[in-house]
Design a protein around this motif. Structure first.
Motif, PDB file in Angstrom:
ATOM      1  N   ALA A  28       6.120  -5.750  -1.467  1.00  0.00           N
ATOM      2  CA  ALA A  28       5.976  -6.351  -2.790  1.00  0.00           C
ATOM      3  C   ALA A  28       6.786  -7.641  -2.806  1.00  0.00           C
ATOM      4  N   GLY A  30       8.381 -10.516  -4.816  1.00  0.00           N
ATOM      5  CA  GLY A  30       8.773 -10.883  -6.165  1.00  0.00           C
ATOM      6  C   GLY A  30       8.443 -12.348  -6.427  1.00  0.00           C
ATOM      7  N   HIS A 118      11.641  -2.984  -8.738  1.00  0.00           N
ATOM      8  CA  HIS A 118      11.629  -1.840  -7.823  1.00  0.00           C
ATOM      9  C   HIS A 118      10.649  -0.773  -8.300  1.00  0.00           C
ATOM     10  N   ALA A 121       7.149  -1.898  -7.477  1.00  0.00           N
ATOM     11  CA  ALA A 121       6.925  -1.782  -6.030  1.00  0.00           C
ATOM     12  C   ALA A 121       6.602  -0.345  -5.636  1.00  0.00           C
ATOM     13  N   CYS A 126       4.595   0.418  -2.217  1.00  0.00           N
ATOM     14  CA  CYS A 126       5.279  -0.477  -1.290  1.00  0.00           C
ATOM     15  C   CYS A 126       6.582   0.165  -0.821  1.00  0.00           C
ATOM     16  N   VAL A 129      10.570  -4.721  -0.638  1.00  0.00           N
ATOM     17  CA  VAL A 129      10.481  -5.795  -1.633  1.00  0.00           C
ATOM     18  C   VAL A 129      11.028  -7.060  -0.984  1.00  0.00           C
TER      19      VAL A 129
END
Length: 237
Positions: A28, A30, A118, A121, A126, A129
């Motif tokens: 993931a 950000g 989080h 994710a 996921c 991250v």
């Protein structure tokens, strides 16, 4: 394309130096909409096409619930490069600036955003991250911690969150901010202005300006600090 080979080389070196990506990872990314996270997203997508292990990418943006935050340019970019994009609506800005009315809002905001990112994710299945911290961020965080907290520390290239069973990775730690700015400009990549009320008015901005002043007198000052961080082995460096 401007410096693309150099930037891809630096991101790949960081990934391999710190074993950030393994076969089958779902990452993931950000995406705040700023220059750093947009660069990270595009570079990881390009790296994905030739990297020797397979990994998947999910782009994730958290809204703040304040100000004007037009994410349509990021939506279009993700469509163009074929990356799934999730926009998570939050009220973090209202909590920080209205409900709590924080005088020093950055710490609380960062904690709330980390937790929300989080959670998204994990929901997207996921296991990692990716955050868009670059070389200048490493140096600035080191100085912030030293000057204001009395601690010799900065963030790690890789962090394992045992409670969430997530790894945080920072693939851009070798890339200088000035090269990110040049890359964004030369490639016409979209940047979404931050809706944060204190953007550019924080202690981090003060330290950034201080470093710029020091750099004008000594062109090696940032290299010296970054080298010291690596030699000290701070936080798994």
């Amino acid at each position: 394309m401007f410096k693309i080979k150099k930037l891809l080389g630096q991101i790949r070196k960081a990934i391999e130096d710190y074993n950030m990506i393994q076969e089958g990872d779902r990452i993931a990314v950000g995406v705040s909409g700023g220059k750093d996270s947009i660069t990270l997203l595009v570079l990881l997508k390009q790296l994905q096409s030739f990297y020797p292990v397979h990994f998947d990418i999910e782009a994730v943006t958290l809204t703040m619930g304040i100000g004007v935050f037009d994410l349509s340019p990021v939506v279009e970019l993700c469509k163009k490069i074929n990356v799934n994009y999730t926009i998570e609506e939050t009220v973090i800005g209202k909590i920080v600036f209205e409900a709590r009315n924080e005088k020093n809002p950055c710490s609380l905001c960062a904690n709330l955003r980390r937790g929300a990112l989080h959670n998204v994710a994990k929901r997207l299945n996921c296991n990692k991250v990716a955050l868009a911290h670059h070389r200048d961020d490493v140096i600035e965080t080191f100085l912030l911690s030293t000057l204001y907290a009395g601690k010799i520390q900065t963030f790690s290239p890789v962090t394992f969150l045992e409670r969430k069973e997530l790894y945080l990775i920072r693939p851009m730690i070798y890339i200088e901010e000035k090269h990110i700015k040049e890359y964004i400009k030369s490639n016409g990549l979209p940047v979404v202005p931050s809706p944060c009320h204190v953007d550019g008015k924080t202690k981090r901005q003060y330290v950034k300006d201080l470093l710029a002043d020091l750099h004008r007198d000594n062109r090696t000052v940032k290299n010296n600090i970054f080298g010291a961080i690596k030699r000290l082995g701070i936080d798994n460096w």
